[in-house]
Design a protein around this motif. Sequence first.
Motif, mmCIF file in Angstrom:
data_model
loop_
_atom_site.group_PDB
_atom_site.id
_atom_site.type_symbol
_atom_site.label_atom_id
_atom_site.label_comp_id
_atom_site.label_asym_id
_atom_site.label_seq_id
_atom_site.Cartn_x
_atom_site.Cartn_y
_atom_site.Cartn_z
ATOM 1 N N GLN A 86 0.820 -1.201 0.000
ATOM 2 C CA GLN A 86 0.000 0.000 0.000
ATOM 3 C C GLN A 86 0.859 1.259 0.000
ATOM 4 O O GLN A 86 1.698 1.431 0.869
ATOM 5 C CB GLN A 86 -0.907 0.036 1.239
ATOM 6 N N GLN A 122 -0.978 8.172 0.760
ATOM 7 C CA GLN A 122 -1.876 9.093 0.066
ATOM 8 C C GLN A 122 -2.625 9.918 1.104
ATOM 9 O O GLN A 122 -2.815 9.497 2.239
ATOM 10 C CB GLN A 122 -2.871 8.310 -0.794
ATOM 11 N N ASP A 142 -4.101 8.254 -6.274
ATOM 12 C CA ASP A 142 -3.065 8.568 -5.303
ATOM 13 C C ASP A 142 -2.208 9.711 -5.843
ATOM 14 O O ASP A 142 -1.483 9.541 -6.824
ATOM 15 C CB ASP A 142 -2.196 7.325 -5.083
ATOM 16 N N ARG A 162 7.546 7.667 -7.700
ATOM 17 C CA ARG A 162 7.162 8.113 -6.360
ATOM 18 C C ARG A 162 8.407 8.441 -5.553
ATOM 19 O O ARG A 162 9.365 7.668 -5.529
ATOM 20 C CB ARG A 162 6.377 7.025 -5.629
ATOM 21 N N SER A 220 -4.016 4.036 -0.994
ATOM 22 C CA SER A 220 -3.147 4.780 -0.082
ATOM 23 C C SER A 220 -3.326 4.297 1.349
ATOM 24 O O SER A 220 -4.375 3.727 1.701
ATOM 25 C CB SER A 220 -3.486 6.270 -0.147
#
Length: 947
Positions: A26, A29, A43, A60, A440
């Motif tokens: 996961q 977010q 997200d 990310r 998220s």
Amino acid sequence: MKRKILLLALAVTGVFSLYENPAVAQPKQAAAKAAPGEKFPADPDVKIGKLANGLTYYIRRNTEPRNRAVLYMALKAGSLMETDAQQGLAHFTEHMAFNGTKDFPKNELINYLQKAGVKFGADLNAYTGFDQTVYQLPIPTDSAALFKNGFKILANWAGHISMENTDIDEERGIIVEEERQRGKNAQSRMQKEALPVILYGSRYAERIPIGKLDIIQNFKHEEIKNFYKDWYRPNLQAVIAVGDFDVAQVETLIKENFSTLKNPANAKPHQNYDLPDNKEPIVKNITDKEFPYNVALLTIRHRSKPTNTTADLKSGMIITMVNSMLGARIQELKQKGTAPFVEGQASYGPWQGGMIEGLNAMTVVAVTKDASEISKGLAGVMAEAERMAQFGFNQSELEVVKKNMEAGNEKAYKEKDKIASATFVQAYLKNFMSGSPIISPDVRYNLAKKYLAEITLDDVNKAAKKMMAEENVTVLVQAPEKDKDKLPTSAQLLENIRNAGKGLTAYVDNTVKKPLLEKKPTAGKVVKTEKIEGIGVTKLTLSNGVQVYLKPTDFKNDQIMFSSFREGGTSLIDDKDYMATNYAGNIPGDGIGEFENTQLRKILAGTTASASSYIADLYEGFSGGASPKDIEMALQLVYSYATNPRKDPVAFKKNMEDFKVYLQNADDAPDNVYGDTITSVLTSNSLRDRKPTLAELDQINLDRSLDFYKSRFADASGQTFVFVGNFDVAQITPLLETYLGGLPSTNSGSKYVDRGIRPLTGNVTRIVKKGIEDKAQVKLFFYGNYDFAPATNLQLSALSDILEFKVLERLREKESGVYSPNVGIGYEKLPYANYSLTISFSCASANVDKLVNATLDEIEKIKKEGATAVDVEKFKAESKRAMEVSLRENNFWLNYLTGKLKTNEDPLSILKQNERLEKVTPDSVKEAANKYLSNANYFKAVLVPEK
């Protein structure tokens, strides 16, 4: 290589494992609300884009671990895309990616990364499955040039693999050896019989990723080049980058490196494949001469829809609840000693670990004493699944699992800013491959909290009933060949399974209303406080003689870990009494006081606390951990294991019976015989290390074992505890005074006894002839006494790692005789200072002498010439990079401090690690090789087939 009397724990996870199936994780977010049935909100912390050529990218920024990034190049193509003439070439192509690309000819890629501290195999790696091929590159980000080149490497894999004919031919033998190393055993042979059954009528049955050896050895060069051209194309590829970097810079690097890749003009269609239903049950008995167990595996396969909405998350939580409660019932049945099986499992989830999208299954596994009990054993596990379907669960059971899931949900949320980059990468990979949602932490946390409050017992019981709907039933039985005539027929198996649900009654929950401790112990006091400056450690001495070392960290928000030791252990048992008291180490596994394990789990419901005691060769002590809010419960467990051990004759009887099951067929497996032979040489056949006989098992006495256990924990003086994690020293001290300071103490003193267990000396050779496949296993040991010191140990580690570089180059790349040779070093100070360097590999039987001689030749080269400057550079880089990550991990500090304290060494030693590392030179490695690989004590162990 210590062997103790242990529970028979068989990890039966499926019929086979063909490739790693990464778990979905996961990402982070901002908080968001979502109603059941809605799509998950996007997200904002992951940037998802697509180039004009169709390549997808995920980016990310994440700072755990610091100054690191994880880069993946993923391809939606695997063995399913191969033609009949290409079977095995998807996997072969993955190998060729490391044998030369446009910008990194030959082995330059691996050498370049190793010099930067990226370890081949452990960091740099790849895998091939039915429908995917994935390349992984964890890389430092504090070097701008290295980080930039990371994307060039991914792009080279994506579209610029060289595919030189000579390189292809040299790699054939390596893949043959990979198949030999991972296969050519009982499990592999049984898998080959099982696959056509469970995959019947599908393309999967015809496209096992390893392929066919005759094709691998003889295919024309154009076949693999065509596969690469056809399937390594940007519209089937994704780049995933997560780490401590600037997102905009990474997006620019992706565009610069991947935009020029082109799709073929007449691209082959990308197909998805399915597994057809089977209307009638399929039953298959499979036996093998070398398989030591009796196992039955039943699956009830159902069609499932993709997980796309918030309602699907709720359904997934219900499945987790069902699996947890059903598993607890089966464990309780085993603990009571009434189970008609040795080991049993039942759970619902993706079929074969998610091998084929859109398929779920109820999987039921039973391990039995012998072949004649397979029907009864499988029916016994099935009965619990049927009881669940007919009568459902109780509210009390649901409350326990809800508490545990709530605790897990809270813990995960508290760690949301400490999630490792690799975890995010797996989530994005799953999204690319199958469209799984990216959820998220905030959304997952809020939805899980909401659904945990909403889910009712009726919801759970309705879902449980559906899980047992009889569709696509397959039953596989695996057993030793010698028991073939005792196996049930297909008709007998199916009849027992169908009758498993008859005459059942509802489950009665054995609820627990008592606390773990009726009252707190009388607390001790801290009588001395010391600081170990430089590593942030505080030492407390308690009034009962217990010492506690505390290292607060911020590496995790919700984690405290601890362990302890006290000299003594089983070394205090005389040889004549050793077997009788050998169950002592299993005592904590049977529960605490009046609480058996199933009851203990209910007491701990809703907490993250875990702890247990242990008795090892030279020490006894405790280990465990918890969230900061639950550390008191973990300490209560420590106190309880020390002062209130459980005597459980039922569990004892079952454990002994289970171990007899293991012993009766253990010598059918070549690996077991080989391992026993090695142990006998390295311990001079000590009774403390060898496998007991069936007759010796009868000598084990529960009362004598319990008495010894009590005697070792009756005096806590001398126990040394180490705590690492997110705690405040002042706040945790009162708890330590109560539960550790309250432990009984007689100040009797305790020292381990050196029982004189030593390996045989001189040149020793053991040739074990066991097995039916053309597969040899080789282990070469160099060992002896030495002066234990951090500087010496580092030189030994350098020698080991550099020798592995050379053995890999020689045996794999030059000789094409092995797949993944390993060189390892072990050293210990107690009970006597000794080292052992081990070289191991598997190969064809005919190549043993040649490859052993090649290995010894590489050793002689290091002795005469020393290490190369390049290899020393690689070792230093890998060591420094590994240490940078380790210094930010609680587990590293727990093990490091415990190890230093056990051996009475300076815990500040780690501050001089880089200084010691600089003293590793080509000449120092040469000196170490001549000193420690002198052949004074040399043991060659070889396993070859009987014929």
